[in-house]
Design an enzyme around this catalytic site. Structure first.
Site, short mmCIF file in Angstrom:
data_model
loop_
_atom_site.label_atom_id
_atom_site.label_comp_id
_atom_site.label_asym_id
_atom_site.label_seq_id
_atom_site.Cartn_x
_atom_site.Cartn_y
_atom_site.Cartn_z
N HIS A 201 36.28 31.92 42.61
CA HIS A 201 37.66 32.12 43.07
C HIS A 201 37.65 33.27 44.08
O HIS A 201 36.74 34.10 44.09
CB HIS A 201 38.57 32.46 41.90
CG HIS A 201 38.82 31.30 40.99
ND1 HIS A 201 39.78 31.34 40.01
CD2 HIS A 201 38.26 30.08 40.91
CE1 HIS A 201 39.80 30.19 39.36
NE2 HIS A 201 38.86 29.41 39.89
N GLU B 170 39.24 36.03 44.26
CA GLU B 170 39.15 37.37 43.66
C GLU B 170 37.73 37.71 43.25
O GLU B 170 37.25 38.83 43.47
CB GLU B 170 40.05 37.46 42.41
CG GLU B 170 41.51 37.21 42.66
CD GLU B 170 41.92 35.76 42.38
OE1 GLU B 170 41.54 34.87 43.15
OE2 GLU B 170 42.64 35.51 41.46
N CYS C 20 44.29 33.99 37.78
CA CYS C 20 44.10 33.24 36.53
C CYS C 20 43.49 34.19 35.49
O CYS C 20 43.18 35.35 35.79
CB CYS C 20 43.18 32.04 36.76
SG CYS C 20 41.46 32.50 37.10
N CYS D 246 39.94 35.64 36.45
CA CYS D 246 39.99 36.68 37.48
C CYS D 246 40.65 37.96 36.95
O CYS D 246 40.19 39.06 37.24
CB CYS D 246 40.72 36.16 38.71
SG CYS D 246 39.83 34.82 39.53
#
Length: 198
Positions: free
Chosen positions: A55, A57, A85, A88
């Site tokens: 992701h 992040e 999420c 993360c």
């Protein structure tokens, strides 16, 4: 940090989200700032890298940790175009981020207040300041446009397949697919006549 700096950093994150889109990924971008300086950026890459953890992040977090030579980043702030999420959020708390700023909310997987608020959970040993809604409209519009185009592409592919099947049927080239509900028809067998019949 002032509101104007938050917007400036989020615009950089939006640029990263555009990079994700160009790579065929969901357009989410992230920027990590320390003492007013951008030290790392990242965008979604799970499809292109075959990595479910890639992701925006996490990509930015990995870059920042390498550059800082430390897995703890207590003086850092993250700017991301979509609410984090659970994966993360926990990575950011393990790294001891002091602040997370996000643009659009994520009603399906967001854990900075949408589905739940992990950052506010007092049972956890680190607490990160959260700011949401910074440049939410352009971030949300980007995601909506991406998914609208993706749905249109899928529909166009489906329509093209159906048109090809129709053309084949018109030209007598149709392929009959087996029905999984029924047993397959037996293959014809060649029975040779005995030699004495002639």
């Amino acid at each position: 940090m002032t509101e104007s700096f938050d917007e400036h950093a989020m615009r950089i994150a939006l640029d990263q989200a555009h990079n994700a889109w160009l790579a065929g990924e969901v357009p989410v971008g992230a920027v990590i700032v320390r003492a007013g300086q951008v030290i790392a950026t990242g965008y979604n890459r799970p499809i292109t890298t075959h990595d479910p953890t890639a992701h925006a992040e996490i990509v930015a977090l990995r870059h920042a940790a390498l550059l800082q030579g430390n897995y703890r980043l207590p003086e850092c702030e993250l700017y991301v175009t979509l609410e984090p999420c659970a994966m993360c959020a926990m990575a950011l708390m393990h790294a001891r981020f002091k602040r997370v700023v996000f643009a659009a909310t994520d009603p399906k997987t967001g854990v900075a207040g949408s589905v739940m608020d992990l950052f506010a959970n007092r049972q956890l040993n680190h607490h990160t300041e959260i700011v949401g809604g910074v440049l939410a409209e352009p971030a949300s519009a980007l995601l909506k446009q991406f998914f609208a185009e993706r749905r249109a592409q899928i529909k166009a592919q489906r329509d093209a397949r159906q048109a090809a099947m129709s053309r084949q049927a018109l030209h007598g080239l149709d392929v009959i697919e087996p029905d999984p509900q029924h047993e397959p028809l037996p293959l014809p067998q060649v029975i040779e006549a005995p030699d004495d019949l002639g």
